[in-house]
Design a protein around this motif. Structure first.
Motif, PDB file in Angstrom:
ATOM      1  N   VAL A   1       6.400   7.596 -11.067  1.00 26.76           N
ATOM      2  CA  VAL A   1       6.373   7.931  -9.636  1.00 26.76           C
ATOM      3  C   VAL A   1       6.296   6.611  -8.871  1.00 26.76           C
ATOM      4  CG1 VAL A   1       4.930   8.957  -7.828  1.00 26.76           C
ATOM      5  CG2 VAL A   1       5.350  10.217  -9.947  1.00 26.76           C
ATOM      6  N   ARG A   2       7.110   6.459  -7.810  1.00 30.98           N
ATOM      7  CA  ARG A   2       7.150   5.153  -7.123  1.00 30.98           C
ATOM      8  C   ARG A   2       5.983   4.932  -6.186  1.00 30.98           C
ATOM      9  NH1 ARG A   2      13.090   5.596  -5.033  1.00 30.98           N
ATOM     10  NH2 ARG A   2      12.459   4.013  -3.522  1.00 30.98           N
ATOM     11  N   ALA A   3       5.553   5.995  -5.502  1.00 31.32           N
ATOM     12  CA  ALA A   3       4.439   5.844  -4.555  1.00 31.32           C
ATOM     13  C   ALA A   3       3.639   7.136  -4.495  1.00 31.32           C
ATOM     14  CB  ALA A   3       4.978   5.485  -3.173  1.00 31.32           C
ATOM     15  N   ILE A   4       2.326   6.990  -4.318  1.00 29.71           N
ATOM     16  CA  ILE A   4       1.443   8.149  -4.167  1.00 29.71           C
ATOM     17  C   ILE A   4       0.713   8.030  -2.833  1.00 29.71           C
ATOM     18  CG2 ILE A   4      -0.526   9.438  -5.110  1.00 29.71           C
ATOM     19  CD1 ILE A   4       0.155   8.457  -7.865  1.00 29.71           C
TER      20      ILE A   4
ATOM     21  N   GLN B   1      -6.688  12.946   2.399  1.00 31.84           N
ATOM     22  CA  GLN B   1      -8.136  13.098   2.237  1.00 31.84           C
ATOM     23  C   GLN B   1      -8.799  13.740   3.452  1.00 31.84           C
ATOM     24  OE1 GLN B   1      -9.010   9.038   1.030  1.00 31.84           O
ATOM     25  NE2 GLN B   1      -8.489   9.495  -1.102  1.00 31.84           N
ATOM     26  N   GLY B   2      -8.113  14.704   4.039  1.00 30.03           N
ATOM     27  CA  GLY B   2      -8.676  15.492   5.136  1.00 30.03           C
ATOM     28  C   GLY B   2      -9.208  14.625   6.271  1.00 30.03           C
ATOM     29  N   ALA B   3     -10.394  14.964   6.756  1.00 31.15           N
ATOM     30  CA  ALA B   3     -10.976  14.264   7.901  1.00 31.15           C
ATOM     31  C   ALA B   3     -11.326  12.802   7.596  1.00 31.15           C
ATOM     32  CB  ALA B   3     -12.208  15.005   8.390  1.00 31.15           C
ATOM     33  N   ALA B   4     -11.256  12.399   6.306  1.00 29.42           N
ATOM     34  CA  ALA B   4     -11.529  10.995   5.967  1.00 29.42           C
ATOM     35  C   ALA B   4     -10.317  10.114   6.260  1.00 29.42           C
ATOM     36  CB  ALA B   4     -11.932  10.870   4.502  1.00 29.42           C
ATOM     37  N   GLY B   5      -9.100  10.629   5.978  1.00 27.79           N
ATOM     38  CA  GLY B   5      -7.900   9.823   6.194  1.00 27.79           C
ATOM     39  C   GLY B   5      -6.956   9.935   5.022  1.00 27.79           C
ATOM     40  N   ALA B   6      -6.306   8.825   4.657  1.00 24.61           N
ATOM     41  CA  ALA B   6      -5.326   8.883   3.581  1.00 24.61           C
ATOM     42  C   ALA B   6      -5.174   7.512   2.915  1.00 24.61           C
ATOM     43  CB  ALA B   6      -3.980   9.349   4.114  1.00 24.61           C
ATOM     44  N   ARG B   7      -4.789   7.552   1.643  1.00 27.86           N
ATOM     45  CA  ARG B   7      -4.629   6.341   0.849  1.00 27.86           C
ATOM     46  C   ARG B   7      -3.213   6.279   0.292  1.00 27.86           C
ATOM     47  NH1 ARG B   7      -8.009   5.541  -4.745  1.00 27.86           N
ATOM     48  NH2 ARG B   7      -7.064   3.588  -5.440  1.00 27.86           N
ATOM     49  N   TYR B   8      -2.688   5.076   0.206  1.00 28.84           N
ATOM     50  CA  TYR B   8      -1.336   4.849  -0.321  1.00 28.84           C
ATOM     51  C   TYR B   8      -1.402   3.896  -1.495  1.00 28.84           C
ATOM     52  CZ  TYR B   8       3.339   2.776  -0.616  1.00 28.84           C
ATOM     53  OH  TYR B   8       4.544   2.312  -1.069  1.00 28.84           O
TER      54      TYR B   8
ATOM     55  N   ASP C   1       1.269   2.102  -4.609  1.00 26.88           N
ATOM     56  CA  ASP C   1       2.588   2.045  -5.235  1.00 26.88           C
ATOM     57  C   ASP C   1       2.599   1.143  -6.459  1.00 26.88           C
ATOM     58  OD1 ASP C   1       2.569  -0.509  -4.223  1.00 26.88           O
ATOM     59  OD2 ASP C   1       4.106  -0.148  -2.703  1.00 26.88           O
ATOM     60  N   GLY C   2       1.429   0.886  -7.009  1.00 28.82           N
ATOM     61  CA  GLY C   2       1.348   0.031  -8.195  1.00 28.82           C
ATOM     62  C   GLY C   2       1.141  -1.427  -7.806  1.00 28.82           C
ATOM     63  N   LYS C   3       1.463  -1.758  -6.549  1.00 29.19           N
ATOM     64  CA  LYS C   3       1.285  -3.120  -6.039  1.00 29.19           C
ATOM     65  C   LYS C   3       0.290  -3.060  -4.883  1.00 29.19           C
ATOM     66  CE  LYS C   3       5.038  -5.081  -4.448  1.00 29.19           C
ATOM     67  NZ  LYS C   3       5.179  -5.483  -3.177  1.00 29.19           N
ATOM     68  N   ASP C   4       0.684  -2.346  -3.833  1.00 29.03           N
ATOM     69  CA  ASP C   4      -0.212  -2.160  -2.686  1.00 29.03           C
ATOM     70  C   ASP C   4      -1.130  -0.962  -2.916  1.00 29.03           C
ATOM     71  OD1 ASP C   4       0.900  -4.257  -1.281  1.00 29.03           O
ATOM     72  OD2 ASP C   4       2.440  -2.982  -0.365  1.00 29.03           O
ATOM     73  N   ASP C   5      -2.352  -1.077  -2.388  1.00 28.20           N
ATOM     74  CA  ASP C   5      -3.323   0.020  -2.466  1.00 28.20           C
ATOM     75  C   ASP C   5      -4.103  -0.033  -1.157  1.00 28.20           C
ATOM     76  OD1 ASP C   5      -5.413   1.745  -2.935  1.00 28.20           O
ATOM     77  OD2 ASP C   5      -5.996   0.848  -4.858  1.00 28.20           O
ATOM     78  N   LEU C   6      -3.793   0.859  -0.228  1.00 25.96           N
ATOM     79  CA  LEU C   6      -4.480   0.775   1.060  1.00 25.96           C
ATOM     80  C   LEU C   6      -4.940   2.125   1.576  1.00 25.96           C
ATOM     81  CD1 LEU C   6      -1.707   1.087   3.269  1.00 25.96           C
ATOM     82  CD2 LEU C   6      -1.489  -1.122   2.172  1.00 25.96           C
ATOM     83  N   PHE C   7      -5.995   2.066   2.382  1.00 26.62           N
ATOM     84  CA  PHE C   7      -6.592   3.269   2.949  1.00 26.62           C
ATOM     85  C   PHE C   7      -6.590   3.134   4.472  1.00 26.62           C
ATOM     86  CE2 PHE C   7     -10.352   5.284   4.802  1.00 26.62           C
ATOM     87  CZ  PHE C   7     -10.159   6.600   4.391  1.00 26.62           C
ATOM     88  N   VAL C   8      -6.207   4.201   5.166  1.00 25.43           N
ATOM     89  CA  VAL C   8      -6.299   4.194   6.624  1.00 25.43           C
ATOM     90  C   VAL C   8      -7.125   5.414   7.042  1.00 25.43           C
ATOM     91  CG1 VAL C   8      -5.025   4.325   8.808  1.00 25.43           C
ATOM     92  CG2 VAL C   8      -4.100   2.959   6.926  1.00 25.43           C
ATOM     93  N   PRO C   9      -8.211   5.185   7.794  1.00 28.65           N
ATOM     94  CA  PRO C   9      -9.058   6.313   8.192  1.00 28.65           C
ATOM     95  C   PRO C   9      -8.345   7.257   9.161  1.00 28.65           C
ATOM     96  CG  PRO C   9      -9.856   4.272   9.186  1.00 28.65           C
ATOM     97  CD  PRO C   9      -8.731   3.890   8.267  1.00 28.65           C
ATOM     98  N   ALA C  10      -8.780   8.512   9.144  1.00 30.84           N
ATOM     99  CA  ALA C  10      -8.219   9.518  10.053  1.00 30.84           C
ATOM    100  C   ALA C  10      -8.663   9.223  11.483  1.00 30.84           C
ATOM    101  CB  ALA C  10      -8.684  10.906   9.638  1.00 30.84           C
ATOM    102  N   PHE C  11      -7.977   9.815  12.454  1.00 28.29           N
ATOM    103  CA  PHE C  11      -8.416   9.743  13.848  1.00 28.29           C
ATOM    104  C   PHE C  11      -9.538  10.753  14.060  1.00 28.29           C
ATOM    105  CE2 PHE C  11      -3.988   8.256  13.981  1.00 28.29           C
ATOM    106  CZ  PHE C  11      -4.190   7.029  14.603  1.00 28.29           C
TER     107      PHE C  11
ATOM    108  N   THR D   1       1.489   1.140   8.653  1.00 30.94           N
ATOM    109  CA  THR D   1       1.913   1.776   9.910  1.00 30.94           C
ATOM    110  C   THR D   1       2.244   3.251   9.660  1.00 30.94           C
ATOM    111  OG1 THR D   1       2.903  -0.337  10.500  1.00 30.94           O
ATOM    112  CG2 THR D   1       3.502   1.539  11.870  1.00 30.94           C
ATOM    113  N   ASN D   2       2.890   3.497   8.532  1.00 26.44           N
ATOM    114  CA  ASN D   2       3.301   4.851   8.202  1.00 26.44           C
ATOM    115  C   ASN D   2       2.088   5.766   7.989  1.00 26.44           C
ATOM    116  OD1 ASN D   2       5.164   6.846   7.768  1.00 26.44           O
ATOM    117  ND2 ASN D   2       5.797   6.131   5.748  1.00 26.44           N
ATOM    118  N   LEU D   3       1.066   5.259   7.286  1.00 30.87           N
ATOM    119  CA  LEU D   3      -0.156   6.054   7.086  1.00 30.87           C
ATOM    120  C   LEU D   3      -0.809   6.377   8.422  1.00 30.87           C
ATOM    121  CD1 LEU D   3      -2.255   4.598   4.098  1.00 30.87           C
ATOM    122  CD2 LEU D   3      -1.047   6.785   4.192  1.00 30.87           C
ATOM    123  N   ARG D   4      -0.817   5.402   9.328  1.00 28.52           N
ATOM    124  CA  ARG D   4      -1.444   5.615  10.621  1.00 28.52           C
ATOM    125  C   ARG D   4      -0.701   6.705  11.403  1.00 28.52           C
ATOM    126  NH1 ARG D   4      -1.646   0.616  12.265  1.00 28.52           N
ATOM    127  NH2 ARG D   4      -3.538   0.308  11.076  1.00 28.52           N
ATOM    128  N   ARG D   5       0.628   6.642  11.386  1.00 24.92           N
ATOM    129  CA  ARG D   5       1.415   7.678  12.083  1.00 24.92           C
ATOM    130  C   ARG D   5       1.201   9.046  11.444  1.00 24.92           C
ATOM    131  NH1 ARG D   5       6.385   8.386  12.890  1.00 24.92           N
ATOM    132  NH2 ARG D   5       6.534   8.411  15.145  1.00 24.92           N
TER     133      ARG D   5
END
Ligand code: ATP
Ligand code: MG
Length: 314
Positions: free
Chosen positions: A220-223, A227-234, A236-246, A276-280
Motif C-alpha cells: 500500500v503506498r499511503a495510509i 481518528q475522529g475528534a482527535a484528527g488524522a495521521r498520514y 507513506d513509509g517515509k513521511d509520518d505526520l499527524f494533524v489535529p482536528a478542528f 496541507t491535504n490532511l488539514r483540508r
C-alpha cells in the motif's frame, strides 16, 4: 483530470428529532435526507471539483429521485445509477441515544441496492475511470462484490489507482464473501483510509502501530488513519505526520469519514502535499459533523478553503 468511480448503496436517511431509544412508539421524524456512505463520499468528491461517477440502483420513487437529483446537481455523473421499476429505494431510520450510540432500522438488502450489478452503463463509467474508490461496508451483496472486483481489475490493468475505506462494523464480517473481497481490494490498494482500530482487521500484528507498517510493507503506498475528534495521521513509509482536528461542536457525526476521505482523495490525485491535504480533509470532516443530516455537511472547494483559512487565522 482523473475520473473516479465508486460502487455501492444509495439510501434515504430518516432521523428521529429527539434522542432516545429505538422506534417502538410514535415519534417525530425528519427527512428524507440523501445518504449511503459511498453516495456521501462521491458527493463530496464532486463538490471538490473532481470528475466522478457512481454505480448504484434506486427505485423509481421519490426517495430514489431525491438522491439522483442531489448527486447530479452537485456534479456527480449519475448515468450508472439504475432506476429500477420493481424495487424500492433503500432507507435507514436512525435515532441517536443520549450516550451517542445509534439505533437503526434498515431496508437495504431487499431494496433496489440488492439489484446493483454490472449493467452496460456501469461498464461504461468503469471504462472511463482512472481511479476506483472502494467502500468496504458496501461489499455485502454478490452484485456489488462482482462489480467492484471487475472495476478493480480493469482500472489497475490500465495503470489506474485504488483507494479503500473499510468502514466496517464487526457484525458485517459474517457476510459470505466479504472477508475475501476486502483482502483482494487491499492487495491492490494505493491509498488506504481506515478509522484507527480498523487496521487490526487487516494484519496479523497485534497493535495499530505495527499493523500500519506491516500493511505498508505489503505494497500500500499511503495510509491515512482517521481518528475522529482527535484528527488524522498520514504515513507513506517515509513521511509520518499527524494533524489535529478542528475544534467544532459535533451535531451529527454521520458522514464525517466519507467527507474527509473524498477530500483527501481529491488532494492526493492532484498532488497536494500530505500536511496541507490532511488539514483540508480535517476541515471537511469538521464541516460534516457540524450539520444535521448525512450528506448535508458536504462542502465545495470554496466553502472548505474559507473554513480552513478562517480557522487557521483564528
Ligand atoms: P464514520 O464512518 O462514522 O463517518 P470514520 O470513523 O470513518 O467515521 P472519523 O474518524 O469519525 O471517521 O471522522 C473523520 C474525520 O472527521 C476525522 O479524522 C476528523 O478530521 C473529522 N472529525 C470527526 N469527528 C470530529 C469532531 N467531533 N470534531 C472535529 N472533527 C471531527
Ligand atoms: Mg467511516
Amino acid at each position: 483530470m482523473i475520473k473516479v468511480v465508486t460502487i455501492g448503496e444509495i439510501v434515504v436517511e430518516i432521523m428521529a428529532v429527539a434522542p432516545g431509544k429505538g422506534f417502538r412508539e410514535p415519534i417525530e421524524l425528519v427527512g428524507p435526507y440523501p445518504s449511503g456512505a459511498p453516495a456521501i463520499f462521491i458527493d463530496q468528491l464532486a463538490k471538490q471539483g473532481q470528475p466522478c461517477a457512481m454505480v448504484s440502483c434506486v427505485g423509481n420513487d421519490d426517495f430514489g429521485w431525491l438522491n439522483i437529483e442531489r448527486l447530479r446537481q452537485d456534479g456527480v455523473d449519475v448515468s450508472a445509477i439504475r432506476v429500477h421499476e420493481d424495487a424500492v429505494t433503500g432507507s435507514a431510520f436512525v435515532r441517536y441515544r443520549t450516550d451517542g450510540q445509534r439505533d437503526f432500522v434498515f431496508n437495504i438488502k431487499h431494496s433496489a441496492n440488492g439489484q446493483i450489478g454490472l449493467t452496460e452503463a456501469a461498464k461504461a463509467v468503469i471504462a472511463s475511470a482512472g481511479h476506483l474508490h472502494v467502500m468496504g461496508s458496501s461489499l455485502v451483496s454478490a452484485g456489488i462484490i462482482e462489480a467492484v472486483l471487475f472495476a478493480l481489475e480493469q482500472i489497475k490493468a490500465r495503470g489506474g489507482t485504488v483507494s479503500f475505506d473499510p468502514n466496517i462494523r464487526k457484525e458485517m464480517l459474517g457476510f459470505v464473501g466479504l472477508r475475501e473481497a476486502l483482502d483482494k481490494v487491499l492487495a491492490q490498494t494505493d491509498l488506504f483510509m481506515p478509522s484507527g482500530s480498523e487496521v487490526l482487521l487487516f494484519s496479523q500484528e497485534s497493535s495499530e502501530e505495527t499493523a500500519v507498517w506491516d500493511i505498508l510493507a505489503r505494497g500500500v503506498r499511503a495510509i491515512v488513519l482517521k481518528q475522529g475528534a482527535a484528527g488524522a495521521r498520514y504515513l507513506d513509509g517515509k513521511d509520518d505526520l499527524f494533524v489535529p482536528a478542528f475544534a467544532v461542536e459535533e451535531i451529527d457525526p454521520t458522514g464525517a469519514g466519507d467527507a474527509f476521505g473524498a477530500t483527501f482523495l481529491a488532494g492526493w490525485l492532484g498532488g497536494l502535499d500530505a500536511e496541507t491535504n490532511l488539514r483540508r480533509a480535517n476541515g471537511a470532516g469538521a464541516l460534516a459533523v457540524g450539520r444535521k443530516g448525512p450528506m448535508e455537511g458536504t462542502s465545495t472547494r470554496a466553502e472548505l478553503d474559507a473554513f480552513v483559512s478562517q480557522q487557521v487565522a483564528a
